[in-house]
Scaffold this motif. Structure first.
Motif, mmCIF file in Angstrom:
data_model
loop_
_atom_site.group_PDB
_atom_site.id
_atom_site.type_symbol
_atom_site.label_atom_id
_atom_site.label_comp_id
_atom_site.label_asym_id
_atom_site.label_seq_id
_atom_site.Cartn_x
_atom_site.Cartn_y
_atom_site.Cartn_z
ATOM 1 N N ALA A 1 11.452 1.997 12.359
ATOM 2 C CA ALA A 1 11.113 2.833 13.516
ATOM 3 C C ALA A 1 9.767 2.411 14.099
ATOM 4 C CB ALA A 1 11.084 4.305 13.116
ATOM 5 N N ARG A 2 8.798 2.139 13.213
ATOM 6 C CA ARG A 2 7.491 1.685 13.689
ATOM 7 C C ARG A 2 7.599 0.337 14.397
ATOM 8 N NH1 ARG A 2 5.828 3.470 8.440
ATOM 9 N NH2 ARG A 2 5.559 1.301 7.752
ATOM 10 N N ARG A 3 8.381 -0.582 13.836
ATOM 11 C CA ARG A 3 8.555 -1.899 14.453
ATOM 12 C C ARG A 3 9.219 -1.762 15.830
ATOM 13 N NH1 ARG A 3 5.310 -5.166 13.930
ATOM 14 N NH2 ARG A 3 4.194 -3.256 13.542
ATOM 15 N N PHE A 4 10.223 -0.897 15.926
ATOM 16 C CA PHE A 4 10.902 -0.692 17.203
ATOM 17 C C PHE A 4 9.914 -0.184 18.249
ATOM 18 C CE2 PHE A 4 13.096 1.904 20.310
ATOM 19 C CZ PHE A 4 14.184 1.129 20.662
ATOM 20 N N LEU A 5 9.143 0.824 17.893
ATOM 21 C CA LEU A 5 8.193 1.399 18.841
ATOM 22 C C LEU A 5 7.119 0.395 19.255
ATOM 23 C CD1 LEU A 5 7.730 4.934 17.250
ATOM 24 C CD2 LEU A 5 8.729 4.439 19.494
ATOM 25 N N ARG A 6 6.731 -0.451 18.329
ATOM 26 C CA ARG A 6 5.655 -1.403 18.639
ATOM 27 C C ARG A 6 6.137 -2.524 19.551
ATOM 28 N NH1 ARG A 6 2.229 -2.962 20.715
ATOM 29 N NH2 ARG A 6 0.336 -4.046 20.084
ATOM 30 N N LEU A 7 7.397 -2.930 19.412
ATOM 31 C CA LEU A 7 7.843 -4.145 20.080
ATOM 32 C C LEU A 7 8.766 -3.911 21.273
ATOM 33 C CD1 LEU A 7 8.571 -6.262 16.876
ATOM 34 C CD2 LEU A 7 6.540 -6.359 18.323
ATOM 35 N N VAL A 8 9.736 -3.019 21.138
ATOM 36 C CA VAL A 8 10.807 -2.959 22.126
ATOM 37 C C VAL A 8 10.384 -2.329 23.452
ATOM 38 C CG1 VAL A 8 13.119 -2.058 22.595
ATOM 39 C CG2 VAL A 8 12.588 -3.040 20.360
ATOM 40 N N PRO A 9 9.663 -1.206 23.488
ATOM 41 C CA PRO A 9 9.320 -0.642 24.797
ATOM 42 C C PRO A 9 8.529 -1.602 25.689
ATOM 43 C CG PRO A 9 9.010 0.994 23.080
ATOM 44 C CD PRO A 9 9.266 -0.302 22.385
ATOM 45 N N ALA A 10 7.527 -2.282 25.130
ATOM 46 C CA ALA A 10 6.748 -3.230 25.933
ATOM 47 C C ALA A 10 7.618 -4.406 26.370
ATOM 48 C CB ALA A 10 5.544 -3.724 25.137
ATOM 49 N N LEU A 11 8.511 -4.853 25.499
ATOM 50 C CA LEU A 11 9.415 -5.938 25.859
ATOM 51 C C LEU A 11 10.365 -5.510 26.969
ATOM 52 C CD1 LEU A 11 10.553 -8.776 25.291
ATOM 53 C CD2 LEU A 11 11.999 -7.753 23.522
ATOM 54 N N THR A 12 10.786 -4.260 26.954
ATOM 55 C CA THR A 12 11.680 -3.748 28.000
ATOM 56 C C THR A 12 10.987 -3.740 29.353
ATOM 57 O OG1 THR A 12 12.827 -2.370 26.363
ATOM 58 C CG2 THR A 12 13.112 -1.799 28.689
ATOM 59 N N GLY B 1 0.814 -1.207 0.000
ATOM 60 C CA GLY B 1 0.000 0.000 0.000
ATOM 61 C C GLY B 1 0.845 1.253 0.000
ATOM 62 N N GLU B 2 1.907 1.252 0.801
ATOM 63 C CA GLU B 2 2.803 2.407 0.834
ATOM 64 C C GLU B 2 3.498 2.597 -0.511
ATOM 65 O OE1 GLU B 2 6.896 3.883 3.076
ATOM 66 O OE2 GLU B 2 5.736 2.238 3.934
ATOM 67 N N SER B 3 3.921 1.491 -1.133
ATOM 68 C CA SER B 3 4.595 1.570 -2.430
ATOM 69 C C SER B 3 3.658 2.111 -3.499
ATOM 70 C CB SER B 3 5.103 0.181 -2.827
ATOM 71 O OG SER B 3 5.677 0.200 -4.111
ATOM 72 N N ALA B 4 2.414 1.635 -3.500
ATOM 73 C CA ALA B 4 1.466 2.096 -4.511
ATOM 74 C C ALA B 4 1.085 3.557 -4.308
ATOM 75 C CB ALA B 4 0.211 1.223 -4.472
ATOM 76 N N LEU B 5 1.005 3.982 -3.059
ATOM 77 C CA LEU B 5 0.576 5.344 -2.753
ATOM 78 C C LEU B 5 1.677 6.371 -2.983
ATOM 79 C CD1 LEU B 5 -1.551 7.282 -1.526
ATOM 80 C CD2 LEU B 5 -0.607 6.716 0.715
ATOM 81 N N THR B 6 2.895 6.009 -2.614
ATOM 82 C CA THR B 6 3.969 7.005 -2.587
ATOM 83 C C THR B 6 5.083 6.738 -3.594
ATOM 84 O OG1 THR B 6 5.273 5.807 -0.946
ATOM 85 C CG2 THR B 6 3.554 7.280 -0.110
ATOM 86 N N GLY B 7 5.102 5.525 -4.159
ATOM 87 C CA GLY B 7 6.136 5.199 -5.118
ATOM 88 C C GLY B 7 7.371 4.570 -4.527
ATOM 89 N N ARG B 8 7.361 4.275 -3.237
ATOM 90 C CA ARG B 8 8.538 3.678 -2.602
ATOM 91 C C ARG B 8 8.158 3.067 -1.258
ATOM 92 N NH1 ARG B 8 12.327 8.278 -2.610
ATOM 93 N NH2 ARG B 8 10.994 8.843 -4.358
ATOM 94 N N VAL B 9 9.098 2.316 -0.711
ATOM 95 C CA VAL B 9 8.972 1.800 0.647
ATOM 96 C C VAL B 9 10.035 2.483 1.490
ATOM 97 C CG1 VAL B 9 9.212 -0.222 2.124
ATOM 98 C CG2 VAL B 9 8.068 -0.440 -0.091
ATOM 99 N N ARG B 10 9.622 3.166 2.511
ATOM 100 C CA ARG B 10 10.556 3.897 3.366
ATOM 101 C C ARG B 10 11.005 2.996 4.512
ATOM 102 N NH1 ARG B 10 9.345 10.254 4.830
ATOM 103 N NH2 ARG B 10 10.475 11.055 3.035
ATOM 104 N N LEU B 11 12.125 2.345 4.335
ATOM 105 C CA LEU B 11 12.576 1.354 5.301
ATOM 106 C C LEU B 11 12.903 1.930 6.682
ATOM 107 C CD1 LEU B 11 14.755 -0.917 3.020
ATOM 108 C CD2 LEU B 11 12.458 -1.356 3.888
ATOM 109 N N PRO B 12 13.587 3.073 6.786
ATOM 110 C CA PRO B 12 13.856 3.595 8.132
ATOM 111 C C PRO B 12 12.586 3.823 8.942
ATOM 112 C CG PRO B 12 15.253 4.695 6.537
ATOM 113 C CD PRO B 12 14.266 3.893 5.751
ATOM 114 N N ARG B 13 11.542 4.321 8.295
ATOM 115 C CA ARG B 13 10.300 4.550 9.035
ATOM 116 C C ARG B 13 9.628 3.226 9.388
ATOM 117 N NH1 ARG B 13 7.478 10.230 7.911
ATOM 118 N NH2 ARG B 13 9.364 11.434 7.548
ATOM 119 N N PHE B 14 9.741 2.253 8.488
ATOM 120 C CA PHE B 14 9.190 0.938 8.805
ATOM 121 C C PHE B 14 9.844 0.374 10.059
ATOM 122 C CE2 PHE B 14 9.888 -3.647 8.622
ATOM 123 C CZ PHE B 14 8.573 -4.103 8.646
#
Length: 382
Positions: A93-104, A78-91
């Motif tokens: 960053a989202r994974r880090f925020l979703r997983l690491v704080p709760a795991l900590t 969806g991101e690729s179709a909408l914007t023309g690319r996949v922004r890996l750093p933001r991806f």
């Protein structure tokens, strides 16, 4: 209509549900089913004589893996179709925020428990580099020890390793057909490797095969294929296939055992295929809305990460703390404490991280001018 909006409207699988597939109530309900199966599995195996009908609750992990592959791929497409690319750093960053704080938070509570109960704190601390390094499954497969109630974390490591591999590949390979070929080849290779290793493994050492990334990758890649190919399946065919898939998945649960050879000789892949049909039917047709979209299941589904983190540790701690209680009482206490711990995790940590993730998503959806870090320069093409 703007160029970006027109592109979004035409792209298959990139409508509102695809843009935020993880917020579809039915998929939250599926998350709840998956995590409740796993919790039930770990509870019944604490009983003296676990009932046969509940012994396959670990197949909830396979449903989780298929969901992860499907949702991540759908979101990135969806991101690729909408914007023309996949922004890996933001991806990431989202994974880090979703997983690491709760795991900590969970890790801090876990270490505190070991210290309070005069356990081996040094051995406990030695576990956590494997966990935070997202390789605890390989540590486990090699016979390494883990702390009390940490054994379910192997599947989180498998998912994190998948996140390191698949999004960059999707960003680099821009043709959907090529992605389908790669994913299908990965499914076949994983299934064959698992079967070969199983024939050389003592069933008593099943974990050496069960928790490896390469032997469980097929479930994630089946979810990937579901995301890539769902638009080619008609609604009528999907409606016919969904009930068959539900029955097939449900029938497997009573007959599954972690040491059952049929699972390693193709059964796990079959379970993943059934789960994929169910996921697509729920996501696209809103199948099972009355049940899966109900308030309690949606709430459990949205808190499924915390429930998964905490439940095994809580079960083990309760069984040690009140050994004289009857099994039903201990099970009830474990469920209550898990619910409280998961709720605290959500309100103290996760809801704040989810707000930050939403902000990242909104900032990603506002660009389309060809400027970005770590992204491909064209949307995925058929």
């Amino acid at each position: 209509m703007t160029v970006v909006a027109e592109r979004r409207a035409r792209a298959p699988g990139t409508g509102p549900a695809a843009a935020r597939p993880d917020r579809a109530p039915g998929l939250d309900g599926l998350r709840a089913v998956a995590v409740l199966l796993v919790v039930a599995h770990h509870l019944v195996y604490r009983a003296t004589a676990p009932p046969a009908w509940a012994r396959g609750g670990f197949l909830g992990v396979d449903l989780f893996l298929v969901l992860s592959g499907y949702l991540i791929t759908t979101s990135l497409l969806g991101e690729s179709a909408l914007t023309g690319r996949v922004r890996l750093p933001r991806f990431y960053a989202r994974r880090f925020l979703r997983l690491v704080p709760a795991l900590t938070l969970f890790a801090a509570a876990h270490v505190g428990y070991v210290a309070a109960t005069r356990g081996d704190v040094a051995a406990e601390l030695a576990t956590w580099p494997w966990v935070f390094g997202n390789v605890v499954n390989w540590h486990y497969a090699a016979g390494g020890a883990v702390g009390i109630g940490l054994y379910p974390l192997w599947s989180l490591a498998v998912e994190e390793q998948f996140y390191l591999l698949w999004p960059p590949l999707l960003a680099l390979v821009r043709r959907r057909r090529a992605l389908v070929v790669v994913a299908a080849a990965g499914v076949a290779a994983s299934a064959v490797l698992r079967a070969v290793l199983w024939t050389r493994t003592d069933p008593a050492d099943f974990f050496r095969v069960y928790v490896r990334t390469d032997t469980r990758l097929d479930a994630l890649l089946v979810g990937v294929l579901a995301a890539l190919l769902a638009h080619r399946v008609g609604d009528r065919a999907l409606r016919r296939a969904a009930p068959v898939a539900v029955v097939a998945y449900a029938v497997c649960v009573p007959f599954a055992a972690a040491t059952a050879g049929w699972l390693y000789l193709g059964g796990f892949t079959g379970v993943a295929l059934a789960a994929a049909v169910i996921v697509v039917a729920v996501a696209r047709l809103d199948a099972g809305r009355a049940l899966l979209g109900s308030g309690p299941l949606v709430a459990v589904g949205r808190g499924s990460y915390a429930v998964y983190l905490w439940h095994a540790f809580v079960i083990e701690a309760v069984w040690v703390a009140v050994p004289s209680w009857p099994v039903p009482a201990r099970a009830g206490a474990a469920l209550a404490v898990t619910a409280v711990a998961a709720g605290l995790s959500y309100y103290l940590v996760e809801r704040h991280c989810l707000r930050a993730i939403r902000a990242l998503r909104q900032s990603t959806s506002t660009y389309g001018n060809g400027v970005g870090l770590g992204g491909c320069t064209a949307p995925v093409r058929p």
